[in-house]
Design a protein around this motif. Structure first.
Motif, mmCIF file in Angstrom:
data_model
loop_
_atom_site.group_PDB
_atom_site.id
_atom_site.type_symbol
_atom_site.label_atom_id
_atom_site.label_comp_id
_atom_site.label_asym_id
_atom_site.label_seq_id
_atom_site.Cartn_x
_atom_site.Cartn_y
_atom_site.Cartn_z
ATOM 1 N N ASN B 132 4.543 -18.546 1.919
ATOM 2 C CA ASN B 132 4.878 -19.297 3.136
ATOM 3 C C ASN B 132 4.456 -18.578 4.420
ATOM 4 O OD1 ASN B 132 6.796 -17.334 3.706
ATOM 5 N ND2 ASN B 132 8.500 -18.536 2.893
ATOM 6 N N GLY B 133 3.996 -17.337 4.299
ATOM 7 C CA GLY B 133 3.449 -16.642 5.457
ATOM 8 C C GLY B 133 4.458 -16.240 6.515
ATOM 9 N N VAL B 134 5.743 -16.459 6.260
ATOM 10 C CA VAL B 134 6.761 -16.104 7.260
ATOM 11 C C VAL B 134 6.838 -14.581 7.375
ATOM 12 C CG1 VAL B 134 9.217 -16.215 7.819
ATOM 13 C CG2 VAL B 134 8.055 -18.215 6.850
ATOM 14 N N ALA B 233 -5.450 -12.236 -2.060
ATOM 15 C CA ALA B 233 -4.042 -12.621 -2.120
ATOM 16 C C ALA B 233 -3.132 -11.453 -1.745
ATOM 17 C CB ALA B 233 -3.700 -13.131 -3.524
ATOM 18 N N HIS B 236 -3.337 -11.120 2.127
ATOM 19 C CA HIS B 236 -2.636 -12.179 2.854
ATOM 20 C C HIS B 236 -1.161 -12.281 2.473
ATOM 21 C CE1 HIS B 236 -6.427 -14.498 4.326
ATOM 22 N NE2 HIS B 236 -6.113 -13.473 5.075
ATOM 23 N N GLN B 239 0.930 -9.055 3.927
ATOM 24 C CA GLN B 239 1.187 -8.892 5.373
ATOM 25 C C GLN B 239 1.187 -7.414 5.762
ATOM 26 O OE1 GLN B 239 4.965 -10.651 6.416
ATOM 27 N NE2 GLN B 239 4.227 -12.745 6.153
ATOM 28 N N GLN B 274 -9.990 -7.511 9.504
ATOM 29 C CA GLN B 274 -10.091 -8.896 9.985
ATOM 30 C C GLN B 274 -9.216 -9.828 9.147
ATOM 31 O OE1 GLN B 274 -14.019 -10.585 9.570
ATOM 32 N NE2 GLN B 274 -13.404 -12.555 10.469
ATOM 33 N N LEU B 275 -9.284 -9.680 7.831
ATOM 34 C CA LEU B 275 -8.513 -10.565 6.955
ATOM 35 C C LEU B 275 -7.017 -10.275 7.062
ATOM 36 C CD1 LEU B 275 -10.866 -10.463 3.841
ATOM 37 C CD2 LEU B 275 -10.587 -12.355 5.455
ATOM 38 N N MET B 278 -5.084 -11.815 9.970
ATOM 39 C CA MET B 278 -4.680 -13.230 9.905
ATOM 40 C C MET B 278 -3.186 -13.350 9.600
ATOM 41 S SD MET B 278 -7.715 -14.970 7.694
ATOM 42 C CE MET B 278 -9.451 -14.638 8.061
ATOM 43 N N ALA B 279 -2.700 -12.477 8.728
ATOM 44 C CA ALA B 279 -1.290 -12.543 8.325
ATOM 45 C C ALA B 279 -0.412 -11.613 9.154
ATOM 46 C CB ALA B 279 -1.157 -12.197 6.842
#
Lengths: 333, 333
Positions: B132-134, B233, B236, B239, B274-275, B278-279
């Motif tokens: 969920n990226g929270v 994975a 991201h 985090q 860079q990747l 994002m997170a």
């Protein structure tokens, strides 16, 4: 591989959108869509002949495809009686529902008794290899998106259809359940075990004629943190020669991720190209496909022209304008 | 979660390298390693007390860990008799072998009869969520490599051990079978279904104290086309607040991919950062960990100094020099 042609089961679809899978087959593989089977109250219509199971078989249908999503992914008692009748009538069944056909003991027993096959396209049935990265013959085009659900499948299907219409060698390579039900084969990539994702994509797009193009269905987005690993496997397993960037310009944030902004197309171009060139140094971005369904008839062409000016790449909405400029760009490589 | 402490089963290991898992437990979790059980001809020795099953139980061992790889991943008849005796003696079993304990009917029957648990650490047992990226509380450090098998697990374990030695809050979060057997828990990420990879990493590294560091075990490489989706994975889902770059300087090409060159550390730094941003936009690269086992005593320090000069980051071989400079860099964030 799912036997064709199909009878499309629309069930008691509460609205046309629920029959998205059937619509996709109707639009993209009309030669597979012999007829439709609708129950009382069905609110979807593919403008195909309504057929009973018996009429469908008489017309040559091999598989009853569940072309409708239902509430909760369950198989209702009403549906089940139709499915059991279909197996008895000689149909295979194909489904992308969350609840698997194979987990229903009655359906399994009936399929066994009648010698029929149950296709659950959510579940991989192949032991895919680990990717080996060896260069394959033939050409490959991959659609990559700034976000999920921005029209990658539609773009690939439209480019494949345009190439076929021109008499060129072309295949659409499905990597999701809807794409698999449309084409009758493919890899349900989001259900593949992590170690084998890239290998599954290699398996899906094997050596081919030098002038043959695979249009690989994209999944997720390199910028969508929930699914970026799946996208990465497509970029590396696919060895694309060409990338098409896909975008939906009205989205307020990444799908399902309120705290994540949608990236710029230029950022997608740079990142996807860098990653793709690890597996294929010759890879090029050939065009941009925009889903402009959120833009009015008076503004969408201005929007597309603006993107085209900014990025210097053919920019179209293939739904509104066709995919011919994207195919032209591909063939100019 | 695997019950500790362990009795380490070394079997008839043909050489010390075959007992790599046992050695990892011995090195990194000595408090779990009560003793070793060796069969005739065993060529590995953890310098632990040799114990029978009965002696191990008397000393408090809860789980017999298969700390040795065998030919073909098979469980030989000789091993099996030991494993059956262990279950009868009250041990759980833990294994990372390709052939699963749970697929052996005799072992399953014995485990059931004696109320014991079979741990196959290659197989996920949790229904992981979609990521969920929270933003989560606490800090996270991820090791990323120019290639597979360049020392990412060792680096994370060494940094975790150094932080614990300083009395700081730290956890090693295992994502591979050896790491899971060492620590007794984790996620076998390469066996997780694609859609749930990033979610599994989120699950593995939950909210924590603001001054707590998770050291997430890296897998694969963003530049290794067979496994890059798994690495993505981790980047991201993890985090990370901090990245440590891992490298092995003598490798002629990417592991298993003769046509693929190993990337430069600077390229890994730029892409991974860079990747990761994002997170977690605050992510920083804090240091470089080099496996210099292929470099002689007379040259390895010059090599490390050269990398440090070029990239301006603390550069160490944690096996030869310890991880204190990497931990210093982490704490300086």
């Amino acid at each position: 591989m799912i036997n064709t042609p199909y009878l499309l089961f629309l069930g008691d679809a509460p609205d046309p959108l629920a029959a998205k899978v059937a619509q996709g087959i109707r639009d993209w593989r009309p030669q597979y869509a012999l007829g439709q089977l609708r129950l009382d109250g069905c609110q979807a219509d593919m403008k195909l002949p309504d057929m009973t199971l018996t009429e469908g078989r008489a017309a040559g249908a091999q598989t009853l495809v569940i072309g409708v999503a239902n509430r909760g992914g369950r198989i209702s008692p009403l549906w089940k009686s139709v499915l059991l009748d279909a197996l008895a009538a000689g149909y295979d069944l194909a489904s992308g529902l969350h609840n698997l056909l194979r987990d229903d003991a009655d359906l399994v027993a009936a399929a066994t008794a009648h010698g029929r096959t149950l296709h659950d396209v959510r579940v991989p049935t192949v032991a895919y290899p680990i990717a080996n990265g060896v260069k394959r013959s033939g050409k490959r085009c991959l659609a990559v998106g700034t976000d999920c659900s921005v029209g990658k499948m539609y773009t690939g299907l439209a480019m494949d259809a345009e190439m076929k219409a021109r008499g060129l060698k072309s295949s659409f390579r499905a990597t999701g359940q809807t794409g698999i039900l449309i084409t009758g084969e493919g890899v349900p990539l989001d259900a593949v075990v992590a170690d084998f994702m890239a290998g599954a994509v290699e398996w899906l797009t094997p050596d081919n004629d030098p002038d043959h193009w695979d249009h690989i269905e994209g999944q997720g987005s390199l910028f969508h943190i929930s699914y970026s690993g799946v996208t990465m496997a497509l970029v590396h397993g696919g060895q694309p020669d060409a990338l098409v960037l896909c975008h939906e310009p009205t989205r307020p944030h990444m799908r399902g991720l309120p705290d994540y902004a949608v990236p710029k197309l230029a950022d997608l171009r740079d990142l996807a190209l860098q990653l793709a060139r690890m597996a294929n140094p010759a890879c090029q971005v050939v065009g941009i496909s925009v889903n402009t369904s959120g833009l009015g008839d008076d503004v969408f062409e201005d929007y597309l022209a603006g993107v085209e000016r900014e990025l210097g790449l053919p920019t179209v909405d293939p739904f509104r304008q066709g995919a011919d400029r994207l195919v032209d760009a591909l063939l100019a490589l």
